[in-house]
Each structure stands twice: as structure tokens, then as C-alpha cells.
Design a protein around this motif. Structure first.
Motif, PDB file in Angstrom:
ATOM      1  N   UNK A 179       5.440   0.919   2.240  1.00  0.00           N
ATOM      2  CA  UNK A 179       4.066   0.851   2.742  1.00  0.00           C
ATOM      3  C   UNK A 179       3.993   1.087   4.246  1.00  0.00           C
ATOM      4  N   UNK A 180       5.094   0.832   4.970  1.00  0.00           N
ATOM      5  CA  UNK A 180       5.084   1.063   6.422  1.00  0.00           C
ATOM      6  C   UNK A 180       4.989   2.543   6.764  1.00  0.00           C
ATOM      7  N   UNK A 181       5.262   3.415   5.783  1.00  0.00           N
ATOM      8  CA  UNK A 181       5.153   4.855   6.022  1.00  0.00           C
ATOM      9  C   UNK A 181       3.757   5.382   5.723  1.00  0.00           C
ATOM     10  N   UNK A 182       2.831   4.490   5.301  1.00  0.00           N
ATOM     11  CA  UNK A 182       1.510   4.914   4.854  1.00  0.00           C
ATOM     12  C   UNK A 182       0.409   4.346   5.741  1.00  0.00           C
ATOM     13  N   UNK A 242      -0.904  13.821   4.704  1.00  0.00           N
ATOM     14  CA  UNK A 242      -0.657  12.959   5.847  1.00  0.00           C
ATOM     15  C   UNK A 242      -1.909  12.815   6.706  1.00  0.00           C
ATOM     16  N   UNK A 243      -2.007  11.663   7.356  1.00  0.00           N
ATOM     17  CA  UNK A 243      -2.996  11.437   8.399  1.00  0.00           C
ATOM     18  C   UNK A 243      -2.200  11.049   9.643  1.00  0.00           C
ATOM     19  N   UNK A 244      -2.099  11.968  10.587  1.00  0.00           N
ATOM     20  CA  UNK A 244      -1.229  11.735  11.728  1.00  0.00           C
ATOM     21  C   UNK A 244       0.213  11.710  11.257  1.00  0.00           C
ATOM     22  N   UNK A 245       0.952  10.657  11.619  1.00  0.00           N
ATOM     23  CA  UNK A 245       2.353  10.563  11.238  1.00  0.00           C
ATOM     24  C   UNK A 245       2.579   9.588  10.081  1.00  0.00           C
ATOM     25  N   UNK A 246       1.545   9.327   9.283  1.00  0.00           N
ATOM     26  CA  UNK A 246       1.681   8.460   8.118  1.00  0.00           C
ATOM     27  C   UNK A 246       1.088   9.135   6.878  1.00  0.00           C
ATOM     28  N   UNK A 247       1.585   8.707   5.716  1.00  0.00           N
ATOM     29  CA  UNK A 247       1.110   9.280   4.453  1.00  0.00           C
ATOM     30  C   UNK A 247      -0.260   8.711   4.111  1.00  0.00           C
ATOM     31  N   UNK A 248      -1.193   9.592   3.849  1.00  0.00           N
ATOM     32  CA  UNK A 248      -2.551   9.194   3.488  1.00  0.00           C
ATOM     33  C   UNK A 248      -2.690   9.041   1.973  1.00  0.00           C
ATOM     34  N   UNK A 249      -2.182  10.006   1.221  1.00  0.00           N
ATOM     35  CA  UNK A 249      -2.294   9.937  -0.234  1.00  0.00           C
ATOM     36  C   UNK A 249      -1.276  10.850  -0.899  1.00  0.00           C
ATOM     37  N   UNK A 250      -1.044  10.596  -2.175  1.00  0.00           N
ATOM     38  CA  UNK A 250      -0.138  11.412  -2.974  1.00  0.00           C
ATOM     39  C   UNK A 250      -0.798  11.730  -4.314  1.00  0.00           C
ATOM     40  N   UNK A 310      10.104   7.489   3.207  1.00  0.00           N
ATOM     41  CA  UNK A 310       9.280   6.923   2.137  1.00  0.00           C
ATOM     42  C   UNK A 310      10.029   6.987   0.799  1.00  0.00           C
ATOM     43  N   UNK A 311      10.580   8.145   0.497  1.00  0.00           N
ATOM     44  CA  UNK A 311      11.279   8.339  -0.782  1.00  0.00           C
ATOM     45  C   UNK A 311      12.537   7.485  -0.859  1.00  0.00           C
ATOM     46  N   UNK A 312      13.253   7.365   0.238  1.00  0.00           N
ATOM     47  CA  UNK A 312      14.478   6.571   0.256  1.00  0.00           C
ATOM     48  C   UNK A 312      14.182   5.112  -0.106  1.00  0.00           C
ATOM     49  N   UNK A 313      13.154   4.560   0.495  1.00  0.00           N
ATOM     50  CA  UNK A 313      12.835   3.159   0.222  1.00  0.00           C
ATOM     51  C   UNK A 313      12.195   2.974  -1.157  1.00  0.00           C
ATOM     52  N   UNK A 326       0.612  -1.265  -3.318  1.00  0.00           N
ATOM     53  CA  UNK A 326       1.867  -2.019  -3.218  1.00  0.00           C
ATOM     54  C   UNK A 326       2.192  -2.690  -4.556  1.00  0.00           C
ATOM     55  N   UNK A 327       1.183  -3.272  -5.194  1.00  0.00           N
ATOM     56  CA  UNK A 327       1.381  -3.921  -6.479  1.00  0.00           C
ATOM     57  C   UNK A 327       1.834  -2.910  -7.539  1.00  0.00           C
ATOM     58  N   UNK A 328       1.239  -1.722  -7.513  1.00  0.00           N
ATOM     59  CA  UNK A 328       1.631  -0.674  -8.456  1.00  0.00           C
ATOM     60  C   UNK A 328       3.094  -0.292  -8.259  1.00  0.00           C
ATOM     61  N   UNK A 329       3.487  -0.089  -7.010  1.00  0.00           N
ATOM     62  CA  UNK A 329       4.868   0.285  -6.748  1.00  0.00           C
ATOM     63  C   UNK A 329       5.842  -0.793  -7.241  1.00  0.00           C
ATOM     64  N   UNK A 330       5.535  -2.059  -6.950  1.00  0.00           N
ATOM     65  CA  UNK A 330       6.439  -3.156  -7.315  1.00  0.00           C
ATOM     66  C   UNK A 330       6.473  -3.397  -8.815  1.00  0.00           C
ATOM     67  N   UNK A 331       5.302  -3.426  -9.441  1.00  0.00           N
ATOM     68  CA  UNK A 331       5.225  -3.845 -10.842  1.00  0.00           C
ATOM     69  C   UNK A 331       5.390  -2.712 -11.849  1.00  0.00           C
ATOM     70  N   UNK A 332       4.985  -1.488 -11.467  1.00  0.00           N
ATOM     71  CA  UNK A 332       4.934  -0.427 -12.480  1.00  0.00           C
ATOM     72  C   UNK A 332       5.753   0.818 -12.151  1.00  0.00           C
TER      73      UNK A 332
END
Length: 410
Positions: free
Chosen positions: A256-259, A348-356, A242-245, A281-287
Motif C-alpha cells: 500500500x505504500x506504493x499506492x 500512476x499518479x505522480x510516483x505512486x500507483x493510482x489503479x490497476x 509493489x510486485x515484490x511485496x 488492503x483487505x482484498x490483498x490480505x484476505x483474497x
């Protein structure tokens, strides 16, 4: 996909159950015991949630001997009817039906491994009884006063148990009841008790819902289930991807594929982030992903990996040469250098990130970029981050009579 399952009962009869399947199969099993309202939508949602954690979840219809597939609304006159049904429920028959559910789960092709049981309200009491009278591998009970009638069963417990004792303490009897339950269960090997000063329905959206307590109890329940039965996911690896991408390739789709499908992000001091997949996704891209100065650095301090979360402590340092609306919304670049200690909690929820959730001291940042005059205020600047990296630096510098430390970058 959610579906129904037919469960063979004693004497050649059968009853229905609700099943939720995990993405990765075969998997350990979890029998989820409903509260007084039957297998309604909140219970089905909880089944789906635990399926996402990696369990084959079966919810047996505990009311089938009274009225198959009976449901009650969680408000109005139905509340009284639900309590009456619960009063009529035969405990011995219910434990027998739970044991039958275990057998049906063991025979299911999606199941492989151990089986746990988790229940709410009267289902929580039954989960404890299942731990005493069946061969289940672990049990979690969200219990209230109803457990008081089964204190003698504590000595029969055969597996690890977590008890969530809920209900507001409003009388001497409440205090006495909690004391009796603790005295009976607390010192049994493998039993852990947690208390919550909130209504017994604190895990279900409604008048008694308490989000912080629900989230905390969920993690505590999951900790027992994971440690006893698995599955254990490589969540550190997911976080690194997640951090790398997010910081290197700046590939929003890969991030987003990690979430999970309904994630959220919250920068606590500024309340920036997003709720839901498209918003985030919009927040990550725009801000976010393109809002880091060229000299930005992440200096690790500590990194803790738990059952369902990671806590990443670090110092963030940079020169404010570009807009950073996630951290300094509406503030034009000041050209000032700053350092700030930060903590990220990644759930995490299972093997994906739920929230930060990300925390930092905004006053420290504002002081360093010249937007906050610290004269007369209990606020420091760069010393705060420097102290995290070097504990030998002076303490108590804001106290009268104590000298301060270096406040220069570099």
C-alpha cells in the motif's frame, strides 16, 4: 497543502489565485485556467490532482476585474450568470493576467524549471492564446466552439500545444466549426488535436461528465506536460517494488505504500478487487496475496512503460490446488492445470500507483478446469495462451475446415 497566492497585476494592482503544492519541491509550474464557474471545488480538485503529478499549480482568478473571487454553481440560474460573466471577460486583460501569473509562479520558492498552462472551456481558449502571445513552455486547451473566433492566432503559436475539442456534433455548423479549427491548427508544428463526442464539461463530475473521455484526455495532457517539463518518475521501479511485496514478502503495508491514498484494483472478468485504501488492503490480505498455488508462474510476454502507465502482458500458469477467489470466486480447487494470457494496466499518479486493471479470457480458464463445455462454442482452452508464447502455432482453429492444435499441458 492548498493555499492562496497574491499575484501582482499591471498598474500596481493585484489579484488572488489558488495554489496547490507538490510533495517534491522545487518543481515545474502549471497555470490552471478555470472554466466559466470560477475557482470552485472541481477546479481546486483538479489543481490538487496535477500537484500530485509533480507540479506547482496556480489557478488565477480570471474574474477579478469584474468581481474578485466570484464563484458560480454548476446548476440552476447560476449557469446563465456564469455565461454572462464569461461574455464580459476581456480577453486581452485575461491574457495579461495569465502572463502576470507566470511571473508570480517563477518567483515562488517552490517553483523551478519550466511553466505550462492548461485551461478548460474559455480557460482552454485562453491557454491557446497564452501559447501565441506569451513565453509559456507548453499549453493544453480543452476547447469548444469559442476557439472558432481565434483561428488567426494559430500562426503565432510559440510552443507545443494539445487541443481537446469537445462538444457533440449535432448540426452542419458543428461539422464546419470543427473543420475550421482543424484547418487552422492541425498542421502547425507541435500541435496535436484530439476530438471527443461529448459535452464540453466532460472532465467535471456532473450531467456531462464522461469518465472514459476524461481519463483519456488527462493522460494525453499529462504526456505533453511530462515530455516538455518533467518530472519523469521511475514508475517501473515503483511497480517492481509493489510486485515484490505483493508476491514475495506478502507485506500488505509495503504494498500500500506504493499506492496513492485512494487507489483501486479491478480484475475485469470477475470484478474482484477493492476501491479505497482500506478495502483494497483487505482484498490483498484476505483474497489475493495468499491465493496462489505453489507452482504458479508468471511468463513475461511484453512490458511497455508510458508516461503515466505500464502495460504488462504475460501468461499465467498454475495447477488449481487452492482457492483463488480473485480469479475463480466460489470455486473449490479442481486440481486442474491451466494457462491463460493476461494483461495488467497499471496507472500512476505522480510516483505512486493510482489503479490497476487486469484482463484475461475467463472462458479459456473455465474450459481448462472443466467448468465449461466448449462443444459448439467459439472458445478454446490452453491453445490461447500457447499461441501468445509461440506465434507459429495454428491460427483459425475454430473455423470450419481448419484443424486444431495441441490442448495438452506441459
Amino acid at each position: 497543502m492548498d493555499d492562496s497566492i497574491e499575484i501582482a497585476a499591471s498598474h500596481g494592482r493585484s489579484f488572488a489565485g489558488h495554489i496547490a503544492l507538490p510533495a517534491h519541491r522545487p518543481a515545474p509550474g502549471l497555470v490552471l485556467l478555470h472554466d466559466i464557474y470560477g475557482i470552485d471545488e472541481p477546479i481546486k480538485a483538479m489543481a490538487r490532482r496535477y500537484a500530485e503529478e509533480g507540479y506547482v499549480v496556480v489557478v488565477p482568478d480570471l474574474y477579478w476585474r469584474l468581481s474578485p473571487r466570484k464563484l458560480f454553481k454548476r446548476h440552476g440560474d447560476d449557469v446563465t450568470l456564469a455565461h454572462e460573466f464569461n461574455r464580459l471577460l476581456d480577453v486581452d486583460h485575461a491574457v495579461d493576467d495569465i502572463n502576470s501569473t507566470f511571473e508570480a509562479l517563477r518567483d515562488h520558492p517552490a517553483h523551478d524549471g519550466k511553466i505550462g498552462v492548461l485551461g478548460f472551456g474559455p480557460g482552454g481558449k485562453l491557454a491557446v492564446l497564452a501559447a501565441a502571445y506569451t513565453d509559456v513552455d507548453c499549453a493544453v486547451g480543452y476547447c469548444g466552439a469559442s476557439l472558432e473566433a481565434h483561428l488567426s492566432d494559430a500562426r503565432r503559436l510559440r510552443c507545443p500545444v494539445v487541443l481537446h475539442l469537445s462538444g457533440r456534433i449535432s448540426s452542419a455548423h458543428d461539422v464546419l466549426m470543427r473543420g475550421k479549427i482543424r484547418a487552422a491548427f492541425e498542421y502547425k508544428p507541435g500541435v496535436t488535436i484530439y476530438e471527443y463526442e461529448c459535452g464540453e464539461a466532460f472532465t467535471v463530475p456532473g450531467p456531462e461528465f464522461d469518465r472514459p473521455s476524461a481519463a483519456l484526455s488527462y493522460s494525453r495532457s499529462l504526456s505533453l506536460l511530462k515530455k516538455t517539463m518533467g518530472p519523469i518518475y521511475a514508475i517501473e521501479r515503483v511497480w517492481k517494488r509493489h510486485s515484490y511485496h505483493k508476491y514475495v514478502t506478502r507485506d500488505a503495508d509495503a504494498v500500500m505504500s506504493t499506492m496513492v491514498d485512494d487507489p483501486y484494483f479491478n480484475d475485469v472478468p470477475t470484478m474482484t478487487g477493492g476501491i479505497g485504501r482500506e478495502s483494497l488492503r483487505r482484498f490483498y490480505v484476505e483474497e489475493f496475496m495468499h491465493s496462489f498455488p505453489p507452482d504458479a508462474q508468471h511468463v513475461p510476454v511484453s512490458f511497455t512503460v508510458g508516461v503515466d502507465r505500464i502495460v504488462d502482458e504475460f501468461v499465467f500458469r498454475c495447477t488449481h490446488t487452492c482457492e483463488m477467489h480473485w480469479m475463480l470466486p466460489g470455486v473449490e480447487p479442481t486440481g486442474k492445470y491451466f494457462e491463460v494470457a493476461m494483461v495488467a494496466v497499471i496507472c500512476f499518479r505522480g510516483d505512486k500507483i493510482d489503479n490497476l486493471h487486469v484482463y484475461w479470457d475467463q472462458a479459456t480458464v473455465l474450459a481448462q478446469i472443466g467448468m465449461l463445455d466448449t462443444a459448439g462454442l467459439p472458445v478454446v482452452g490452453i491453445q490461447s495462451a500457447r499461441k501468445v508464447l509461440d506465434i507459429a502455432r495454428p491460427s483459425d482453429t475454430l473455423m470450419p475446415g481448419m484443424s486444431g492444435g495441441d490442448d495438452k499441458p506441459g
